[in-house]
Design a protein around this motif. Sequence first.
Motif, PDB file in Angstrom:
ATOM      1  N   ARG A   6       4.746  -6.645  -0.310  1.00 27.11           N
ATOM      2  CA  ARG A   6       6.127  -7.130  -0.285  1.00 27.11           C
ATOM      3  C   ARG A   6       6.258  -8.452  -1.032  1.00 27.11           C
ATOM      4  O   ARG A   6       5.468  -9.368  -0.831  1.00 27.11           O
ATOM      5  CB  ARG A   6       6.597  -7.311   1.158  1.00 27.11           C
ATOM      6  CG  ARG A   6       8.095  -7.524   1.220  1.00 27.11           C
ATOM      7  CD  ARG A   6       8.626  -7.457   2.609  1.00 27.11           C
ATOM      8  NE  ARG A   6      10.067  -7.258   2.574  1.00 27.11           N
ATOM      9  CZ  ARG A   6      10.833  -7.165   3.644  1.00 27.11           C
ATOM     10  NH1 ARG A   6      10.293  -7.224   4.839  1.00 27.11           N
ATOM     11  NH2 ARG A   6      12.129  -6.979   3.542  1.00 27.11           N
ATOM     12  N   GLU A  65      12.759  -2.410  -0.137  1.00 29.89           N
ATOM     13  CA  GLU A  65      12.876  -2.709   1.297  1.00 29.89           C
ATOM     14  C   GLU A  65      13.610  -4.032   1.426  1.00 29.89           C
ATOM     15  O   GLU A  65      13.071  -5.049   1.051  1.00 29.89           O
ATOM     16  CB  GLU A  65      11.481  -2.831   1.915  1.00 29.89           C
ATOM     17  CG  GLU A  65      11.488  -3.282   3.356  1.00 29.89           C
ATOM     18  CD  GLU A  65      10.078  -3.355   3.971  1.00 29.89           C
ATOM     19  OE1 GLU A  65       9.142  -2.792   3.370  1.00 29.89           O
ATOM     20  OE2 GLU A  65       9.942  -3.983   5.017  1.00 29.89           O
ATOM     21  N   SER A  66      14.818  -3.991   1.939  1.00 29.45           N
ATOM     22  CA  SER A  66      15.629  -2.875   2.343  1.00 29.45           C
ATOM     23  C   SER A  66      16.887  -2.810   1.496  1.00 29.45           C
ATOM     24  O   SER A  66      17.306  -3.825   0.976  1.00 29.45           O
ATOM     25  CB  SER A  66      16.157  -3.079   3.741  1.00 29.45           C
ATOM     26  OG  SER A  66      15.190  -3.454   4.651  1.00 29.45           O
ATOM     27  N   ASN A  68      20.123  -2.763   2.932  1.00 26.87           N
ATOM     28  CA  ASN A  68      20.696  -2.878   4.283  1.00 26.87           C
ATOM     29  C   ASN A  68      22.047  -2.184   4.392  1.00 26.87           C
ATOM     30  O   ASN A  68      22.811  -2.147   3.441  1.00 26.87           O
ATOM     31  CB  ASN A  68      20.847  -4.356   4.653  1.00 26.87           C
ATOM     32  CG  ASN A  68      19.509  -4.972   4.999  1.00 26.87           C
ATOM     33  OD1 ASN A  68      18.621  -4.287   5.523  1.00 26.87           O
ATOM     34  ND2 ASN A  68      19.340  -6.250   4.706  1.00 26.87           N
ATOM     35  N   TYR A 104      15.040   1.350   5.019  1.00 24.34           N
ATOM     36  CA  TYR A 104      16.262   0.759   5.585  1.00 24.34           C
ATOM     37  C   TYR A 104      16.108   0.798   7.095  1.00 24.34           C
ATOM     38  O   TYR A 104      15.120   1.352   7.613  1.00 24.34           O
ATOM     39  CB  TYR A 104      17.504   1.548   5.141  1.00 24.34           C
ATOM     40  CG  TYR A 104      17.575   2.935   5.746  1.00 24.34           C
ATOM     41  CD1 TYR A 104      16.751   3.966   5.291  1.00 24.34           C
ATOM     42  CD2 TYR A 104      18.428   3.206   6.823  1.00 24.34           C
ATOM     43  CE1 TYR A 104      16.786   5.226   5.879  1.00 24.34           C
ATOM     44  CE2 TYR A 104      18.467   4.466   7.412  1.00 24.34           C
ATOM     45  CZ  TYR A 104      17.640   5.475   6.929  1.00 24.34           C
ATOM     46  OH  TYR A 104      17.656   6.707   7.527  1.00 24.34           O
ATOM     47  N   ASP A 111      17.853  -7.675  12.614  1.00 16.87           N
ATOM     48  CA  ASP A 111      16.654  -6.981  12.160  1.00 16.87           C
ATOM     49  C   ASP A 111      15.547  -7.405  13.138  1.00 16.87           C
ATOM     50  O   ASP A 111      15.806  -7.575  14.323  1.00 16.87           O
ATOM     51  CB  ASP A 111      16.379  -7.400  10.716  1.00 16.87           C
ATOM     52  CG  ASP A 111      15.400  -6.487   9.994  1.00 16.87           C
ATOM     53  OD1 ASP A 111      14.446  -6.033  10.633  1.00 16.87           O
ATOM     54  OD2 ASP A 111      15.574  -6.243   8.800  1.00 16.87           O
ATOM     55  N   TRP A 112      14.349  -7.648  12.685  1.00 12.86           N
ATOM     56  CA  TRP A 112      13.251  -7.980  13.586  1.00 12.86           C
ATOM     57  C   TRP A 112      13.475  -9.324  14.274  1.00 12.86           C
ATOM     58  O   TRP A 112      14.089 -10.227  13.720  1.00 12.86           O
ATOM     59  CB  TRP A 112      11.923  -7.951  12.835  1.00 12.86           C
ATOM     60  CG  TRP A 112      11.850  -8.808  11.605  1.00 12.86           C
ATOM     61  CD1 TRP A 112      12.624  -8.688  10.484  1.00 12.86           C
ATOM     62  CD2 TRP A 112      10.962  -9.899  11.351  1.00 12.86           C
ATOM     63  NE1 TRP A 112      12.257  -9.623   9.551  1.00 12.86           N
ATOM     64  CE2 TRP A 112      11.237 -10.376  10.056  1.00 12.86           C
ATOM     65  CE3 TRP A 112       9.939 -10.507  12.083  1.00 12.86           C
ATOM     66  CZ2 TRP A 112      10.534 -11.437   9.481  1.00 12.86           C
ATOM     67  CZ3 TRP A 112       9.242 -11.563  11.502  1.00 12.86           C
ATOM     68  CH2 TRP A 112       9.553 -12.009  10.225  1.00 12.86           C
ATOM     69  N   HIS A 206      13.171   2.440   8.964  1.00 15.84           N
ATOM     70  CA  HIS A 206      12.183   1.572   9.620  1.00 15.84           C
ATOM     71  C   HIS A 206      12.452   1.590  11.125  1.00 15.84           C
ATOM     72  O   HIS A 206      13.608   1.505  11.542  1.00 15.84           O
ATOM     73  CB  HIS A 206      12.320   0.148   9.067  1.00 15.84           C
ATOM     74  CG  HIS A 206      11.230  -0.778   9.486  1.00 15.84           C
ATOM     75  ND1 HIS A 206      11.176  -1.333  10.747  1.00 15.84           N
ATOM     76  CD2 HIS A 206      10.146  -1.241   8.817  1.00 15.84           C
ATOM     77  CE1 HIS A 206      10.101  -2.115  10.828  1.00 15.84           C
ATOM     78  NE2 HIS A 206       9.457  -2.067   9.672  1.00 15.84           N
ATOM     79  N   HIS A 271       3.802   1.065   7.017  1.00 17.55           N
ATOM     80  CA  HIS A 271       3.535  -0.364   7.250  1.00 17.55           C
ATOM     81  C   HIS A 271       2.367  -0.395   8.217  1.00 17.55           C
ATOM     82  O   HIS A 271       2.464   0.169   9.312  1.00 17.55           O
ATOM     83  CB  HIS A 271       4.715  -1.038   7.958  1.00 17.55           C
ATOM     84  CG  HIS A 271       5.867  -1.356   7.062  1.00 17.55           C
ATOM     85  ND1 HIS A 271       6.969  -2.035   7.507  1.00 17.55           N
ATOM     86  CD2 HIS A 271       6.072  -1.119   5.740  1.00 17.55           C
ATOM     87  CE1 HIS A 271       7.825  -2.196   6.498  1.00 17.55           C
ATOM     88  NE2 HIS A 271       7.312  -1.641   5.424  1.00 17.55           N
ATOM     89  N   ARG A 314       1.803  -0.606   2.880  1.00 14.78           N
ATOM     90  CA  ARG A 314       1.641  -2.054   2.681  1.00 14.78           C
ATOM     91  C   ARG A 314       1.095  -2.662   3.955  1.00 14.78           C
ATOM     92  O   ARG A 314       1.331  -2.144   5.048  1.00 14.78           O
ATOM     93  CB  ARG A 314       2.949  -2.715   2.250  1.00 14.78           C
ATOM     94  CG  ARG A 314       4.031  -2.881   3.314  1.00 14.78           C
ATOM     95  CD  ARG A 314       5.078  -3.866   2.778  1.00 14.78           C
ATOM     96  NE  ARG A 314       6.239  -4.069   3.600  1.00 14.78           N
ATOM     97  CZ  ARG A 314       6.347  -4.973   4.572  1.00 14.78           C
ATOM     98  NH1 ARG A 314       5.298  -5.710   4.907  1.00 14.78           N
ATOM     99  NH2 ARG A 314       7.474  -5.131   5.241  1.00 14.78           N
ATOM    100  N   ASP A 316       1.328  -5.406   6.689  1.00 14.58           N
ATOM    101  CA  ASP A 316       2.613  -5.961   7.090  1.00 14.58           C
ATOM    102  C   ASP A 316       2.445  -7.456   7.271  1.00 14.58           C
ATOM    103  O   ASP A 316       1.742  -8.090   6.492  1.00 14.58           O
ATOM    104  CB  ASP A 316       3.122  -5.236   8.321  1.00 14.58           C
ATOM    105  CG  ASP A 316       4.632  -5.248   8.398  1.00 14.58           C
ATOM    106  OD1 ASP A 316       5.255  -6.099   7.750  1.00 14.58           O
ATOM    107  OD2 ASP A 316       5.189  -4.415   9.115  1.00 14.58           O
ATOM    108  N   HIS A 317       3.049  -8.021   8.276  1.00 14.93           N
ATOM    109  CA  HIS A 317       2.958  -9.464   8.434  1.00 14.93           C
ATOM    110  C   HIS A 317       1.499  -9.891   8.536  1.00 14.93           C
ATOM    111  O   HIS A 317       0.665  -9.144   9.035  1.00 14.93           O
ATOM    112  CB  HIS A 317       3.658  -9.896   9.727  1.00 14.93           C
ATOM    113  CG  HIS A 317       5.043  -9.376   9.831  1.00 14.93           C
ATOM    114  ND1 HIS A 317       5.656  -9.147  11.021  1.00 14.93           N
ATOM    115  CD2 HIS A 317       5.919  -9.038   8.868  1.00 14.93           C
ATOM    116  CE1 HIS A 317       6.875  -8.690  10.798  1.00 14.93           C
ATOM    117  NE2 HIS A 317       7.055  -8.604   9.494  1.00 14.93           N
TER     118      HIS A 317
HETATM  119  C1  DNO Z   1       9.844  -7.161   8.798  1.00  9.92           C
HETATM  120  C2  DNO Z   1      10.215  -5.928   8.129  1.00  9.92           C
HETATM  121  C3  DNO Z   1      11.623  -5.505   8.457  1.00  9.92           C
HETATM  122  C4  DNO Z   1      12.034  -4.380   7.557  1.00  9.92           C
HETATM  123  C5  DNO Z   1      13.418  -3.877   7.808  1.00  9.92           C
HETATM  124  C6  DNO Z   1      13.663  -2.633   7.031  1.00  9.92           C
HETATM  125  O1  DNO Z   1       9.006  -7.834   8.333  1.00  9.92           O
HETATM  126  O2  DNO Z   1       9.311  -4.926   8.351  1.00  9.92           O
HETATM  127  O3  DNO Z   1      12.471  -6.585   8.245  1.00  9.92           O
HETATM  128  O4  DNO Z   1      11.985  -4.807   6.237  1.00  9.92           O
HETATM  129  O5  DNO Z   1      13.638  -3.621   9.137  1.00  9.92           O
HETATM  130  O6  DNO Z   1      15.018  -2.386   6.928  1.00  9.92           O
END
Ligand code: DNO
Length: 362
Positions: A6, A65-66, A68, A104, A111-112, A206, A271, A314, A316-317
């Motif tokens: 990302r 990504e993404s 929205n 999306y 979102d998160w 997602h 992810h 990918r 992820d965090h």
């Molecule tokens: C967080 C991501 C989310 C993701 C969205 C997709 O790090 O995985 O923000 O990009 O939910 O729409």
Amino acid sequence: MRMVFRWYGEGNDSVTLKQIKQIPGVEGVVWALHDIHAGEEWPVDRLLAFKEQVEKYGLHIEVVESVNLHEDIKLGRPTRDKYIENYKRTIENLAKVGVKVICYNFMPVFDWIRTDLYKELEDGSTALFYEKAKVANMDPMELVRKIADYPDFTMPGWEPVRLQRLSELFAAYKDVTEEDLWNNLKFFLEQIIPIAELNDIKMAIHPDDPPWSIFGLPRIITNKENIGRLLKLVDNPYNGVTLCSGSLGVNPNNNVAEMVREFADRIPFAHIRNVRLYENGDFIETSHRACDGSVDICDIVKAYHENGFTGYARPDHGRHIWNEQCRPGYGLYDRALGIMYLWGIWDSLERQRKGKSYAAHS
Ligand code: DNO
């Protein structure tokens, strides 16, 4: 497995394309035009310029990504029609620059969510942390103020425009049930999937992060049963899922490897990351290594491998390590380490399958 990374774009990310290119096996960036508001069409000239910039480094832009969704689509308001039309045009425009997957989400308002972006782990690194009781007792406006403390970071789902409308949005969702959300998602997919198919772009929803209701807002992409339901709403390979092991993995009842085995042909994008769960429902993001957290990353990669996964993946965090200054969760170092861990598992499985050396130069 096609590894991607990302990237938030020039001037918006501490990581450079040159650095990304040097991570073994990374072939493309996962990206978005972050300044375009949800609901607006993404203009072709912007997409072409972005493609040119990334391709100079030998990377592709096949995963977005993404894109929205405007809240009116999730709310099922009559005004959704114009936003769905814009979404269709965006799909067509993205096809023109070679995009193959659109990630999306269908989470109302946010979102998160995390309560601490820099919680210290025992090794001195910091990571994203979620304190369940804190969110349960929190006024959402407080969370908004907290994010405002980090003005340099535009988190997806936390765009200023959306935040300004927060109280209005809470009022609008007051009577929206999970079933309403399912109906609105079905309506959206019935409109979008034929266009995605025509343009050879896989739509990959997602999961909700975390996968439970927050602040009384409904959330539906939360577990295996619901992912199965989503895939049947429009039963077409272009209606798929971004299987996020970290989002789903914070519910101990979710077995992500089992989901991979069940839905393999409907996962165009994976992810993969780990998370450590605590008994009280809190969780913290750890290194990708299986034994550092609660999610069996080895079994997940094995499940992808068994199914001959050819989709995009990918890390992820990541944690923030080695004093890196970066977007929360999106530094270079720990995500690059995560990639090497994933490749390590994948290559040893490949080695076993082929029964011969996997080294290119042996
Ligand atoms: C967080 C991501 C989310 C993701 C969205 C997709 O790090 O995985 O923000 O990009 O939910 O729409």
